[in-house]
Design an enzyme around this catalytic site. Structure first.
Site, PDB file in Angstrom:
ATOM      1  N   ASN A   1       0.831  -1.204   0.000  1.00  0.00           N
ATOM      2  CA  ASN A   1       0.000   0.000   0.000  1.00  0.00           C
ATOM      3  C   ASN A   1       0.865   1.253   0.000  1.00  0.00           C
ATOM      4  O   ASN A   1       1.903   1.322   0.653  1.00  0.00           O
ATOM      5  CB  ASN A   1      -1.044   0.005   1.134  1.00  0.00           C
ATOM      6  CG  ASN A   1      -0.515  -0.309   2.506  1.00  0.00           C
ATOM      7  OD1 ASN A   1       0.443  -1.040   2.663  1.00  0.00           O
ATOM      8  ND2 ASN A   1      -1.146   0.260   3.512  1.00  0.00           N
TER       9      ASN A   1
ATOM     10  N   GLU B   1       0.421   5.220   0.576  1.00  0.00           N
ATOM     11  CA  GLU B   1      -0.498   6.241   1.096  1.00  0.00           C
ATOM     12  C   GLU B   1      -0.054   7.639   0.677  1.00  0.00           C
ATOM     13  O   GLU B   1       1.033   7.840   0.134  1.00  0.00           O
ATOM     14  CB  GLU B   1      -0.589   6.105   2.621  1.00  0.00           C
ATOM     15  CG  GLU B   1      -1.188   4.749   3.007  1.00  0.00           C
ATOM     16  CD  GLU B   1      -1.469   4.608   4.488  1.00  0.00           C
ATOM     17  OE1 GLU B   1      -0.996   5.436   5.291  1.00  0.00           O
ATOM     18  OE2 GLU B   1      -2.179   3.629   4.831  1.00  0.00           O
TER      19      GLU B   1
ATOM     20  N   CYS C   1      -4.237   0.754  -2.516  1.00  0.00           N
ATOM     21  CA  CYS C   1      -4.066  -0.508  -1.790  1.00  0.00           C
ATOM     22  C   CYS C   1      -2.977  -1.377  -2.445  1.00  0.00           C
ATOM     23  O   CYS C   1      -2.740  -1.293  -3.652  1.00  0.00           O
ATOM     24  CB  CYS C   1      -5.354  -1.320  -1.811  1.00  0.00           C
ATOM     25  SG  CYS C   1      -6.730  -0.584  -0.933  1.00  0.00           S
TER      26      CYS C   1
ATOM     27  N   GLU D   1      -3.078  -4.482  -3.196  1.00  0.00           N
ATOM     28  CA  GLU D   1      -3.573  -5.395  -4.242  1.00  0.00           C
ATOM     29  C   GLU D   1      -3.581  -4.710  -5.600  1.00  0.00           C
ATOM     30  O   GLU D   1      -3.194  -5.292  -6.616  1.00  0.00           O
ATOM     31  CB  GLU D   1      -5.008  -5.850  -3.925  1.00  0.00           C
ATOM     32  CG  GLU D   1      -5.129  -6.705  -2.682  1.00  0.00           C
ATOM     33  CD  GLU D   1      -5.393  -5.895  -1.412  1.00  0.00           C
ATOM     34  OE1 GLU D   1      -4.827  -4.787  -1.270  1.00  0.00           O
ATOM     35  OE2 GLU D   1      -6.145  -6.379  -0.558  1.00  0.00           O
TER      36      GLU D   1
ATOM     37  N   CYS E   1     -10.478  -4.751  -0.210  1.00  0.00           N
ATOM     38  CA  CYS E   1     -11.584  -3.788  -0.138  1.00  0.00           C
ATOM     39  C   CYS E   1     -12.464  -3.923  -1.389  1.00  0.00           C
ATOM     40  O   CYS E   1     -12.107  -4.614  -2.360  1.00  0.00           O
ATOM     41  CB  CYS E   1     -11.034  -2.363  -0.018  1.00  0.00           C
ATOM     42  SG  CYS E   1     -10.427  -1.677  -1.565  1.00  0.00           S
TER      43      CYS E   1
ATOM     44  N   CYS F   1     -10.783  -3.003  -4.737  1.00  0.00           N
ATOM     45  CA  CYS F   1      -9.824  -4.019  -5.185  1.00  0.00           C
ATOM     46  C   CYS F   1     -10.552  -5.266  -5.693  1.00  0.00           C
ATOM     47  O   CYS F   1     -10.125  -5.895  -6.662  1.00  0.00           O
ATOM     48  CB  CYS F   1      -8.856  -4.387  -4.065  1.00  0.00           C
ATOM     49  SG  CYS F   1      -7.642  -3.098  -3.733  1.00  0.00           S
TER      50      CYS F   1
END
Ligand code: THU
Length: 164
Positions: free
Chosen positions: A62, A64, A73, A75, A112, A115
């Site tokens: 991830n 940010e 994210c 993924e 999430c 994703c």
């Protein structure tokens, strides 16, 4: 009217040693990738590893941003890297592992909604199911054989087509 239930199927493993070797190796790469996550705001570090048909592996973590929605994210970082570096090569499996600075993650980290939708895109593009292997830090491991188990009733490409 009619009611119906939707059944999804998940397999739980107690530890890494119980996994098939290919899954274990991919999950270990996800764990390693998570160590390099850039997550100063959440301090929640996620790693992902994508295995492609043919055996190539792309990892991600991830990323940010101070403007929170600009982050991404693990993924999607891994999947987009895989699609950019190996266009047209089907995705076989995606392993996900998470670790937090201030608490132990005792349940597997599951992708999430955004994703899940991206995983579904590649599954449909290549007409091949994507196997998911998910783990927390001190947790059991869950696997599913297709994103369909995490995203039932998904919006799929064929719904865009006009049926005359
Ligand atoms: N995160 C992921 O990278 N993958 C997941 O499956 C769950 C959440 C990231 C996004 C954000 O950087 C942090 O974890 C906290 O939500």
């Amino acid at each position: 009217m009619r009611q119906f239930d939707i059944i999804t199927h998940c397999v739980e493993y107690n530890n890494l040693e119980e996994l098939e070797e290919a899954d274990r190796l991919l999950l270990e790469q996800a764990i390693r990738a998570g160590m390099d996550a850039y997550a100063p705001y959440s301090q929640y570090y996620v790693g992902a590893a994508v295995r492609l048909s043919g055996g190539s592996v792309c990892t991600g973590n991830n990323q940010e941003n101070v403007a929170y929605p600009s982050g991404l994210c693990a993924e999607r970082v891994a999947l987009f890297a895989a699609s950019a570096l190996y266009p047209g090569v089907p995705v076989e499996s995606l392993a996900i592992a998470g670790r937090a600075l201030h608490f132990a993650i005792t349940e597997p980290v599951t992708p999430c909604g955004a994703c899940r939708q991206v995983i579904a895109e590649y599954e449909q593009l290549h007409a091949r199911p994507v196997r998911l292997i998910m783990m927390g830090e001190k947790s059991r491991i869950w696997t599913v054989d297709s994103i369909r188990h995490l995203l039932p009733l998904m919006f799929a490409a064929d719904q865009l087509r006009k049926h005359l």
